[in-house]
Design a protein around this motif. Structure first.
Motif, PDB file in Angstrom:
ATOM      1  N   SER A  43      48.171  33.352  45.614  1.00  0.00           N
ATOM      2  CA  SER A  43      48.490  34.110  44.406  1.00  0.00           C
ATOM      3  C   SER A  43      47.564  33.818  43.225  1.00  0.00           C
ATOM      4  O   SER A  43      47.455  34.629  42.313  1.00  0.00           O
ATOM      5  N   ILE A  46      40.979  34.112  43.189  1.00  0.00           N
ATOM      6  CA  ILE A  46      40.147  35.224  42.728  1.00  0.00           C
ATOM      7  C   ILE A  46      39.177  35.540  43.866  1.00  0.00           C
ATOM      8  O   ILE A  46      38.288  34.736  44.160  1.00  0.00           O
ATOM      9  N   THR A  50      35.991  40.229  43.849  1.00  0.00           N
ATOM     10  CA  THR A  50      36.262  40.377  42.420  1.00  0.00           C
ATOM     11  C   THR A  50      35.192  39.660  41.592  1.00  0.00           C
ATOM     12  O   THR A  50      34.725  40.175  40.571  1.00  0.00           O
ATOM     13  N   THR A  81      39.186  34.572  30.735  1.00  0.00           N
ATOM     14  CA  THR A  81      40.020  35.562  31.423  1.00  0.00           C
ATOM     15  C   THR A  81      41.055  34.955  32.363  1.00  0.00           C
ATOM     16  O   THR A  81      42.148  35.483  32.515  1.00  0.00           O
ATOM     17  N   PHE A  82      40.690  33.845  33.016  1.00  0.00           N
ATOM     18  CA  PHE A  82      41.561  33.325  34.072  1.00  0.00           C
ATOM     19  C   PHE A  82      42.059  31.930  33.716  1.00  0.00           C
ATOM     20  O   PHE A  82      41.289  30.976  33.753  1.00  0.00           O
TER      21      PHE A  82
ATOM     22  N   TYR C 154      45.214  37.155  43.624  1.00  0.00           N
ATOM     23  CA  TYR C 154      45.281  37.522  42.212  1.00  0.00           C
ATOM     24  C   TYR C 154      44.565  38.853  41.968  1.00  0.00           C
ATOM     25  O   TYR C 154      43.481  39.065  42.495  1.00  0.00           O
ATOM     26  N   LYS C 155      45.160  39.735  41.188  1.00  0.00           N
ATOM     27  CA  LYS C 155      44.545  41.047  40.947  1.00  0.00           C
ATOM     28  C   LYS C 155      44.455  41.353  39.452  1.00  0.00           C
ATOM     29  O   LYS C 155      45.345  41.006  38.695  1.00  0.00           O
ATOM     30  N   ASN C 156      43.350  41.979  39.085  1.00  0.00           N
ATOM     31  CA  ASN C 156      43.242  42.504  37.719  1.00  0.00           C
ATOM     32  C   ASN C 156      42.331  43.731  37.740  1.00  0.00           C
ATOM     33  O   ASN C 156      42.086  44.301  38.804  1.00  0.00           O
ATOM     34  N   GLU C 157      41.824  44.139  36.576  1.00  0.00           N
ATOM     35  CA  GLU C 157      41.065  45.400  36.536  1.00  0.00           C
ATOM     36  C   GLU C 157      39.739  45.336  37.290  1.00  0.00           C
ATOM     37  O   GLU C 157      39.127  46.368  37.548  1.00  0.00           O
ATOM     38  N   HIS C 158      39.272  44.138  37.652  1.00  0.00           N
ATOM     39  CA  HIS C 158      38.014  44.027  38.407  1.00  0.00           C
ATOM     40  C   HIS C 158      38.227  43.912  39.920  1.00  0.00           C
ATOM     41  O   HIS C 158      37.280  43.678  40.662  1.00  0.00           O
ATOM     42  N   THR C 159      39.477  44.042  40.343  1.00  0.00           N
ATOM     43  CA  THR C 159      39.777  43.910  41.770  1.00  0.00           C
ATOM     44  C   THR C 159      39.536  45.226  42.495  1.00  0.00           C
ATOM     45  O   THR C 159      40.087  46.256  42.099  1.00  0.00           O
TER      46      THR C 159
END
Lengths: 284, 284, 284, 284
Positions: A43, A46, A50, A81-82, C154-159
């Motif tokens: 979870s 990254i 990505t 960001t992370f 982990y997911k965000n707008e760059h995934t």
């Protein structure tokens, strides 16, 4: 701990003139929790994919003003960001494209690859720690055909090497230095200045050179000159991978070979390395 | 059929100024009789070790006035000395050492390795046949960031490539040419002239370039320019190993990428080659 | 700090049966004084040539009972013989020659090179400190064609990476472990046992395999299995350089590709690494 | 003339058991007209990208029953589909994945890379000509620690090599053969048989070996054995890249070295090659 490598080209135009940077970026991340390893819980992970997207987006948005600035941008992005990132390191290396010249005239969009030493840099940061910037040059091959010897070394029953006061000094140089607190340095300009220092310390004055009593002493001369000339450098590491050349013995062939024909000695292959700082002396 | 490879350095002084040539020589021999293979009879075999000695002795006695002259000297020696030799080929390749300059001043004995294209040559001869000399350049990496496209190609149900009129043209060039009857050519001068032709034909005029409709056409332009400018060249072969770059699609990332960020495409890796002579056209 | 590399072959006969070990040895030395660097004073320097002689003499006198024992012998020799040595490290790597078999029968003097993982070891010692022995395997390439996925990351707008529960797991493994106090270990036997643990943990049971939720978890499984089965191992580091494969999208070509045809993805190229000890957890 | 290289994986299942072939395919095409080179007219050009698609589609549709059958399929497709193709050659090389075994039990979906000789093949065809199939093995490294010498060779004033009757024979083998008219050959079975012939001819009987008077004679023995045992082979080419080892002279170090410690000689690096057919003898 994970890392990955991405290679890409960044183009940029000013009027009709093209500028190109091709780089290889390697980003290392360490997370605050090892749960991905121990529990297979992804979870916080990254994905490599990505990370690649982020590097390409940064290149698109900010360009690559200098390798060092780009590495700093990458570190800053990941730290900001992370919150699961405990440590980040960005290594950036350049493909040495140079503008083509025809009869002295620079070409507006053509380039040639000239790998006479590869420029690289590194930026790294631990969470709550300072951002540290390194820069360097590698794969720089240099040779002196005289003004080099190796004498007075330690001898015992296993010694077979003769003393020599006029040998070839040849090697591949790796050089990496760290900057102190970075306040708007002109990284391109400093890098060029350091490259010139390296060449000057290796070769000595153009009309007569300077005698090198050992690879080790030459390594030290390079470090001392850089530290004395470039105030922004805090610590400098130099590794010299030696190529030895032996004068071919031609007595059996009825000839005298006065250091005219030499062959490289593949093994043993030697290397000497030293790290030198401003106040303290580290020998690694 | 046997070959072997020797690497060595040839030093030479004029006053205090040093000159260095480091070369890799590969000598191929074929004997008049296959008895060594069929019968294990070694009486005609010239050992690798002897070949090495001969090459080093020739370098000591004659120096290396040019790569081509040295290759010719090796062929002549083997043909003249050993009547059991039916065929000899000498390949000579140079390590690209260049004199170091400090602030524009040439250094008398220090050199830097600058591999922006490697010079090589070949001389070969069959007993009772003519001596043929080839020269060439390899590992020359060039890039044009515009003035290149690929359109109007053949299409069928397996075609997925879009037409492009503004792509990157990038590749590694191999170029090899043969000379006609060699009468005291200035091989160094001709080689430099041909290298300039290659760069000029690849890049086009410095202020605007020249549109390339395909890798193939660029290969042909290089050949045509060399043949038209350098009368000593009889046949010229060019191989261009292409590196393709794709513009990264950033739509999913909410960005428009106007040929600013590109990634190299590792596979398929292409190559095109053509051999062109003065009268006849060979496509190999 | 200096190091050098020597490659050699050690032959040994028992009756008519031949045994061969070809190794590459790299010896690193650090001296008690930096005077060679700072002052160009070579009086304490042990030349590369002398180091080579010592390694060859040790191989002649002691043979190479195991890579580890040979590395220990080298360390002991330098520490005992040279009081100017502050630190010594000996790295020994094996060329993977295996005895040839013809129709199941072992050949008495013929060998074939089978590089399915390279064995290496390291011994290091500071003056007045303990001798530490490491061993390892590198360049071990493994693949699982199923029972591998990567989900819940982990997911965000760059995934842009999709979740996958049936991908290919493929990579090149590097594994290095340290031994505690060495009391007459059978290093060859332990090494083979650890290699088997690595393969078993990577692959799972032969009839069904074991699901890997990530490269990271597979790295951890390897470490856990080795630590649980081999009591002599104190700390174990594993690095897995991943090769990703993408299922080729054949919709445009009118075909359904059900994980039948895949292409390797050259970039981004990823790597994950972890170091695990008996009590403490280090993530580097 | 154009070629390109594609690397991919072909998976295939029988029940729960997985089978994997990873190959590198290189397709060469020559068109009937050189207009693409001379005029920049691309209308007949089959883009690299299309060639890649075709190769992947063939792999999807037909699988890779054997490397040779896949190469034949590629040739047939290009000759049948494109009337502008004058010549096609398909080279296919295998990544040497082998099924993992745990305690003797084969694993259903795990593989290890074992590069002890790489299998490859080639199929080529000119329009209106026959389809010719070649197969081969490369990068096969073999060593004999005795039963090898080199005596009775040609001597003159440049000879310094001593005669030897008990040296090491070590080299990297390249072997390529052509088949006659192909009528449903079991290519996998023939390839394995030829590999065994090579090993047997190189090594000799397991209990005593067979004396080799030269690299050349060993090359010939390999060819003769393959031609005598495998009737489908028409012509066989063998290249042996030699690695020489010198017994280290330890007299200066007060020791007698009875062929116990040897070092590889990097230069001169030799190679011998021979091509042998059924009726006619070609020495290239």
């Amino acid at each position: 701990y994970g890392k990955n490598t991405i290679k890409f080209l960044r183009l940029h135009k000013e009027g009709k003139k093209h500028f190109v940077k091709e780089v290889e970026v390697c980003a290392h991340l360490r997370l605050t929790s090892p749960q991905e390893y121990l529990e297979g819980n992804n979870s916080l992970v990254i994905p490599t994919d990505t990370i690649k997207n982020i590097v390409l987006v940064l290149a698109k948005k900010n360009g690559i003003p200098s390798l060092e600035q780009f590495a700093i941008d990458i570190c800053n992005h990941f730290m900001t960001t992370f919150c699961q990132v405990a440590y980040v390191k960005a290594y950036v290396q350049e493909v040495p494209w140079q503008r083509l010249h025809e009869g002295g005239v620079p070409h507006i969009h053509s380039f040639i690859c000239v790998p006479d030493g590869i420029r690289f840099c590194e930026a790294e940061q631990c969470r709550n720690g300072p951002l540290i910037v390194f820069a360097g040059i590698k794969d720089l091959k240099l040779m002196k055909t005289t003004q080099s010897g190796f004498e007075g070394f330690y001898k015992n029953e296993h010694t077979t090497l003769p003393e020599r006061h006029d040998r070839i000094l040849c090697g591949e140089l790796f050089c990496k230095w760290s900057y102190g607190e970075c306040k708007d340095f002109d990284f391109d300009c400093i890098w060029k200045k350091i490259r010139e220092c390296i060449l000057e310390a290796f070769a000595g004055p153009p009309d007569c050179g300077e005698y090198s009593p050992s690879y080790q002493k030459t390594v030290n001369c390079i470090q001392m000159l850089v530290l004395s000339r470039v105030s922004q450098v805090q610590v400098i590491e130099v590794v010299l991978n030696n190529t030895f050349y032996n004068v071919v013995d031609m007595k059996n062939l009825g000839l005298t070979n006065d250091k005219e024909v030499l062959v490289p000695v593949e093994a043993p292959y030697g290397s000497c390395a030293c790290t030198l700082g401003r106040k303290k002396f580290f020998e690694a």
